[in-house]
Each structure stands twice: as structure tokens, then as C-alpha cells.
Design a protein around this motif. Structure first.
Motif, PDB file in Angstrom:
ATOM      1  N   VAL A 126       0.863  -1.171   0.000  1.00 34.59           N
ATOM      2  CA  VAL A 126       0.000   0.000   0.000  1.00 34.59           C
ATOM      3  C   VAL A 126       0.906   1.228   0.000  1.00 34.59           C
ATOM      4  O   VAL A 126       1.837   1.321   0.799  1.00 34.59           O
ATOM      5  CB  VAL A 126      -0.920   0.017   1.228  1.00 34.59           C
ATOM      6  CG1 VAL A 126      -1.761   1.296   1.253  1.00 34.59           C
ATOM      7  CG2 VAL A 126      -1.811  -1.218   1.245  1.00 34.59           C
ATOM      8  N   GLU A 127       0.639   2.161  -0.904  1.00 37.10           N
ATOM      9  CA  GLU A 127       1.437   3.377  -1.002  1.00 37.10           C
ATOM     10  C   GLU A 127       0.613   4.582  -0.563  1.00 37.10           C
ATOM     11  O   GLU A 127      -0.518   4.769  -1.012  1.00 37.10           O
ATOM     12  CB  GLU A 127       1.901   3.592  -2.446  1.00 37.10           C
ATOM     13  CG  GLU A 127       2.682   4.890  -2.641  1.00 37.10           C
ATOM     14  CD  GLU A 127       2.893   5.236  -4.102  1.00 37.10           C
ATOM     15  OE1 GLU A 127       3.999   4.980  -4.602  1.00 37.10           O
ATOM     16  OE2 GLU A 127       1.937   5.751  -4.745  1.00 37.10           O
ATOM     17  N   LEU A 128       1.181   5.393   0.332  1.00 37.80           N
ATOM     18  CA  LEU A 128       0.619   6.689   0.688  1.00 37.80           C
ATOM     19  C   LEU A 128       1.527   7.745   0.075  1.00 37.80           C
ATOM     20  O   LEU A 128       2.669   7.931   0.506  1.00 37.80           O
ATOM     21  CB  LEU A 128       0.539   6.862   2.208  1.00 37.80           C
ATOM     22  CG  LEU A 128      -0.350   5.859   2.949  1.00 37.80           C
ATOM     23  CD1 LEU A 128      -0.312   6.141   4.454  1.00 37.80           C
ATOM     24  CD2 LEU A 128      -1.787   5.902   2.438  1.00 37.80           C
ATOM     25  N   LEU A 158       2.951  -1.537   4.027  1.00 37.59           N
ATOM     26  CA  LEU A 158       2.517  -0.170   3.747  1.00 37.59           C
ATOM     27  C   LEU A 158       3.736   0.735   3.805  1.00 37.59           C
ATOM     28  O   LEU A 158       4.618   0.554   4.654  1.00 37.59           O
ATOM     29  CB  LEU A 158       1.467   0.267   4.767  1.00 37.59           C
ATOM     30  CG  LEU A 158       0.899   1.694   4.651  1.00 37.59           C
ATOM     31  CD1 LEU A 158      -0.550   1.723   5.149  1.00 37.59           C
ATOM     32  CD2 LEU A 158       1.717   2.702   5.470  1.00 37.59           C
ATOM     33  N   PHE A 199      -2.628  12.774   1.757  1.00 38.26           N
ATOM     34  CA  PHE A 199      -1.939  11.691   1.083  1.00 38.26           C
ATOM     35  C   PHE A 199      -2.941  10.896   0.260  1.00 38.26           C
ATOM     36  O   PHE A 199      -4.104  10.755   0.639  1.00 38.26           O
ATOM     37  CB  PHE A 199      -1.244  10.758   2.084  1.00 38.26           C
ATOM     38  CG  PHE A 199       0.015  11.332   2.656  1.00 38.26           C
ATOM     39  CD1 PHE A 199       1.260  10.958   2.162  1.00 38.26           C
ATOM     40  CD2 PHE A 199      -0.028  12.262   3.694  1.00 38.26           C
ATOM     41  CE1 PHE A 199       2.423  11.493   2.685  1.00 38.26           C
ATOM     42  CE2 PHE A 199       1.130  12.800   4.222  1.00 38.26           C
ATOM     43  CZ  PHE A 199       2.357  12.418   3.709  1.00 38.26           C
ATOM     44  N   ARG A 200      -2.475  10.396  -0.874  1.00 39.91           N
ATOM     45  CA  ARG A 200      -3.300   9.583  -1.759  1.00 39.91           C
ATOM     46  C   ARG A 200      -2.907   8.125  -1.601  1.00 39.91           C
ATOM     47  O   ARG A 200      -1.741   7.773  -1.690  1.00 39.91           O
ATOM     48  CB  ARG A 200      -3.094  10.024  -3.211  1.00 39.91           C
ATOM     49  CG  ARG A 200      -3.965   9.268  -4.212  1.00 39.91           C
ATOM     50  CD  ARG A 200      -3.679   9.701  -5.644  1.00 39.91           C
ATOM     51  NE  ARG A 200      -2.349   9.295  -6.082  1.00 39.91           N
ATOM     52  CZ  ARG A 200      -1.347  10.136  -6.289  1.00 39.91           C
ATOM     53  NH1 ARG A 200      -1.494  11.428  -6.077  1.00 39.91           N
ATOM     54  NH2 ARG A 200      -0.184   9.702  -6.701  1.00 39.91           N
ATOM     55  N   ARG A 201      -3.889   7.259  -1.373  1.00 42.51           N
ATOM     56  CA  ARG A 201      -3.604   5.838  -1.227  1.00 42.51           C
ATOM     57  C   ARG A 201      -3.588   5.146  -2.573  1.00 42.51           C
ATOM     58  O   ARG A 201      -4.437   5.395  -3.424  1.00 42.51           O
ATOM     59  CB  ARG A 201      -4.650   5.168  -0.335  1.00 42.51           C
ATOM     60  CG  ARG A 201      -4.202   3.797   0.174  1.00 42.51           C
ATOM     61  CD  ARG A 201      -5.375   2.946   0.574  1.00 42.51           C
ATOM     62  NE  ARG A 201      -6.097   2.441  -0.591  1.00 42.51           N
ATOM     63  CZ  ARG A 201      -7.102   1.560  -0.524  1.00 42.51           C
ATOM     64  NH1 ARG A 201      -7.519   1.110   0.641  1.00 42.51           N
ATOM     65  NH2 ARG A 201      -7.709   1.150  -1.629  1.00 42.51           N
ATOM     66  N   GLY A 202      -2.605   4.294  -2.747  1.00 37.37           N
ATOM     67  CA  GLY A 202      -2.525   3.491  -3.956  1.00 37.37           C
ATOM     68  C   GLY A 202      -1.824   2.188  -3.653  1.00 37.37           C
ATOM     69  O   GLY A 202      -1.597   1.836  -2.488  1.00 37.37           O
ATOM     70  N   PHE A 203      -1.471   1.458  -4.688  1.00 33.57           N
ATOM     71  CA  PHE A 203      -0.707   0.223  -4.548  1.00 33.57           C
ATOM     72  C   PHE A 203       0.524   0.337  -5.431  1.00 33.57           C
ATOM     73  O   PHE A 203       0.429   0.676  -6.611  1.00 33.57           O
ATOM     74  CB  PHE A 203      -1.547  -0.988  -4.952  1.00 33.57           C
ATOM     75  CG  PHE A 203      -2.759  -1.203  -4.091  1.00 33.57           C
ATOM     76  CD1 PHE A 203      -2.629  -1.697  -2.806  1.00 33.57           C
ATOM     77  CD2 PHE A 203      -4.025  -0.888  -4.557  1.00 33.57           C
ATOM     78  CE1 PHE A 203      -3.744  -1.887  -1.999  1.00 33.57           C
ATOM     79  CE2 PHE A 203      -5.145  -1.074  -3.772  1.00 33.57           C
ATOM     80  CZ  PHE A 203      -5.004  -1.576  -2.481  1.00 33.57           C
ATOM     81  N   GLU A 242      -8.311  -6.007  -2.120  1.00 32.81           N
ATOM     82  CA  GLU A 242      -8.272  -4.814  -2.973  1.00 32.81           C
ATOM     83  C   GLU A 242      -7.006  -4.787  -3.820  1.00 32.81           C
ATOM     84  O   GLU A 242      -7.040  -4.400  -4.998  1.00 32.81           O
ATOM     85  CB  GLU A 242      -8.354  -3.552  -2.111  1.00 32.81           C
ATOM     86  CG  GLU A 242      -9.715  -3.302  -1.488  1.00 32.81           C
ATOM     87  CD  GLU A 242      -9.787  -1.925  -0.858  1.00 32.81           C
ATOM     88  OE1 GLU A 242      -9.309  -0.956  -1.475  1.00 32.81           O
ATOM     89  OE2 GLU A 242     -10.315  -1.825   0.270  1.00 32.81           O
ATOM     90  N   ILE A 267      -7.730  -5.566   2.583  1.00 34.20           N
ATOM     91  CA  ILE A 267      -6.778  -4.767   1.805  1.00 34.20           C
ATOM     92  C   ILE A 267      -6.023  -5.644   0.809  1.00 34.20           C
ATOM     93  O   ILE A 267      -5.696  -5.207  -0.294  1.00 34.20           O
ATOM     94  CB  ILE A 267      -5.803  -3.998   2.732  1.00 34.20           C
ATOM     95  CG1 ILE A 267      -5.055  -2.920   1.954  1.00 34.20           C
ATOM     96  CG2 ILE A 267      -4.841  -4.942   3.424  1.00 34.20           C
ATOM     97  CD1 ILE A 267      -5.931  -1.810   1.444  1.00 34.20           C
ATOM     98  N   MET A 322       4.938   5.094   3.252  1.00 33.65           N
ATOM     99  CA  MET A 322       4.558   6.485   3.015  1.00 33.65           C
ATOM    100  C   MET A 322       5.729   7.204   2.374  1.00 33.65           C
ATOM    101  O   MET A 322       6.877   7.067   2.810  1.00 33.65           O
ATOM    102  CB  MET A 322       4.189   7.164   4.331  1.00 33.65           C
ATOM    103  CG  MET A 322       3.765   8.615   4.179  1.00 33.65           C
ATOM    104  SD  MET A 322       3.132   9.327   5.728  1.00 33.65           S
ATOM    105  CE  MET A 322       4.631   9.307   6.724  1.00 33.65           C
TER     106      MET A 322
END
Length: 295
Positions: free
Chosen positions: A2-4, A76, A12-16, A51, A48, A78
Motif C-alpha cells: 500500500v502506497e501513501l 505499507l 496523502f493519496r492511497r494506492g498500490f 483490494e 486490503i 509512506m
């Protein structure tokens, strides 16, 4: 993982994303549509992880090589940036991927029949020493069976047990690889190299057939056993927005070009141009680069 990633107004935008996945994501967009690109890892059985698997599949990347395990999850991280340069904070203690080197039979099954396999220094760093050896042994078997193995050294010193373990692990990974893609500043840190030619010479002596030494905004040095040494000056960038995935996208551009028959100089040019586009955007994945591209 998971990328913040930083967004506007302190959000922050959440992505993968994640280094090897980033490479797979860009490779998928660079290769012909009928070529298979799959991702191999372990994830949990939680929401998660569900997803993440859905996202990977939506990107056109195969998930049949992903193993699901109970009572674990995904990592995860950030991203924080300053003047375009990124730093990372990680939460990965419960990451299922830390165990992917435990099962030699699973490794052999997901590597079987592959034309090209790519892994990174982070892949090695998150594995315990015995699993690291098992993972590299599986890569060597795949290589002997005909796969082209590519290794992006991608250093994260805090993930390793010690500087000595890091140098030993990188050397091990390179020893089972055909193409090695180090970054020169990291090679200075890990091995004390004084020039990119030193880096090429060491990996060449270890058995690599191609070495692409990334060097930020400086000259990239790339060598292969069939074409010798080429040098490439990357495009000038007026403003670096986010250097996340610079090396990952370079590796994708280089490997995709080589897989489709490009000569060394052309593959290096394509790789550098893609990385230059990526670092002018936020986050690891930049779909807008490919919008309207029918290739």
C-alpha cells in the motif's frame, strides 16, 4: 505494498505500488498486449489484500502466481518528498511477502516456463538469510531452464541485517542474474566504487551478461557482452516533482526494449526517457504518460 503518496494541502493519496510491481506495471504498458506479465508474491486474506489483488488484475497483470496466506497482510509505505527527492517510512512487520522464500516448490512453480524474471534488492532484503539463499537457488534453476533473470539492486540499507550482509546479499543476487541494474550512488555506499566502470567490472566478473548503471542526472553507463559499453546522457529535467519509481521505470523501459529486440543504446535511451517522464509526476505509477497511446 500500500502506497501513501503526497497529494495537495498536506493530504496523502492511497494506492498500490512497490519497486518490482512498479516495474511490472510499466512493462505491461510497454510490451505487446498478447505478452503475459504476471506478478509473484504472497499476500494476506484480509480486505486490503483483496483490494490489492483486484487492482493488480485490473492493470492487466496476472495474479495466478500470487499466494494467499492467513493471518498476514500486505506492507505499507509512506512517501515524503523534499525538492523532488523522496524518502520512505515503512510498516511491513506483518507482510506476507516476507515469507515468500520459505517454499522452494512454490518458487519453482511460479518461475517455471518464464522467459524473463525480475527481482530486486528489496526482495532479498526482506527475506531471512536462509530464505534468501533458497530464493536465489530457485532463480538459478529458472535461469538454467532458459529464463533471463534481471536484478535491480535497489538498496534500502535499513532493511538489511548489516552492511556486510547487504554487500553479500547483492553479490549473491547478481550471481544468479543475466542483467544487473545498479544505481551508482548505491554502489559507492555498498562497495566503495569510484567509477561506474568499477561497478560494471565487478558485476561482469560475477557472471552478469549485461550491466546497466543508473546515475541520476549524470551519464548512464551500460555494458553487454555482445555490444560492449555505451554511455547515455539522460534528458535534462527542469523540475523533478517526485523521484519515486525513477529506477523502477528505467528498468521497465530497458527490459521491455531488450525483450522486443532493441539494441543496447536504443534500450538505454527509451529507459532514460521513460524515467524522465515519471519523475515529473507524483507517485510511483503515472498512467497519464500512456493516455492515448495505442501501442
Amino acid at each position: 505494498m500500500v502506497e501513501l503518496a503526497p497529494a495537495e494541502a498536506g493530504f496523502f493519496r492511497r494506492g498500490f505500488a512497490g519497486d518490482t510491481f512498479n516495474t511490472a506495471w510499466y512493462v505491461r504498458r510497454l510490451l505487446p498486449a498478447d505478452w503475459d506479465v504476471s506478478y509473484a508474491t504472497w499476500v494476506g486474506k484480509d480486505a486490503i489484500s483483496d483490494e490489492m489483488l483486484s487492482f493488480i488484475a485490473e492493470q492487466g497483470i496476472g495474479t495466478e502466481t500470487i499466494r494467499r496466506v492467513p493471518d498476514r497482510t500486505v506492507g505499507l509505505y509512506m512517501i515524503q518528498t523534499r525538492d523532488g527527492e523522496r524518502s520512505f517510512t515503512y510498516w511491513r512487520g506483518q507482510s506476507a511477502a516476507r515469507d515468500l522464500g520459505q517454499d522452494a516448490d512454490w518458487l519453482d512453480s511460479v518461475l517455471a516456463g518464464r522467459d524473463m524474471v525480475q527481482f530486486s534488492g528489496i526482495t532479498l532484503a526482506i527475506l531471512p538469510p536462509e530464505a534468501r539463499q533458497r530464493f536465489c537457488a530457485a532463480l538459478e534453476r529458472a535461469r538454467k531452464a532458459g529464463a533471463h533473470v534481471a536484478f535491480d539492486t535497489n538498496l534500502r540499507p535499513r532493511l538489511w541485517e548489516s552492511p556486510a550482509a547487504m554487500a553479500e546479499g547483492l553479490t549473491l543476487g547478481a550471481s544468479v542474474s543475466d542483467t544487473v541494474m545498479p544505481s551508482f550512488d548505491e554502489e559507492v555506499l555498498a562497495f566503495g566504487d569510484t567509477t561506474p566502470e568499477d561497478t560494471i567490472a565487478r558485476y561482469r566478473a560475477g557472471g552478469a551478461r549485461c550491466v546497466a548503471v543508473k546515475n541520476g542526472s549524470e551519464t548512464c553507463h551500460v555494458w553487454s557482452e555482445d555490444e560492449g559499453l555505451v554511455r547515455h546522457d539522460p534528458p535534462a529535467i527542469a523540475k523533478v516533482v517526485d523521484s519515486t519509481a525513477a529506477g523502477d521505470s528505467f528498468g521497465a523501459g530497458f527490459l521491455a526494449a531488450r525483450a522486443t529486440g532493441a539494441l543496447l543504446a536504443e534500450a538505454t535511451r527509451r529507459a532514460a526517457e521513460l524515467a524522465a517522464e515519471v519523475i515529473q509526476r507524483r507517485g510511483a505509477l503515472a498512467p497519464e504518460i500512456f493516455e492515448g497511446d495505442d501501442t
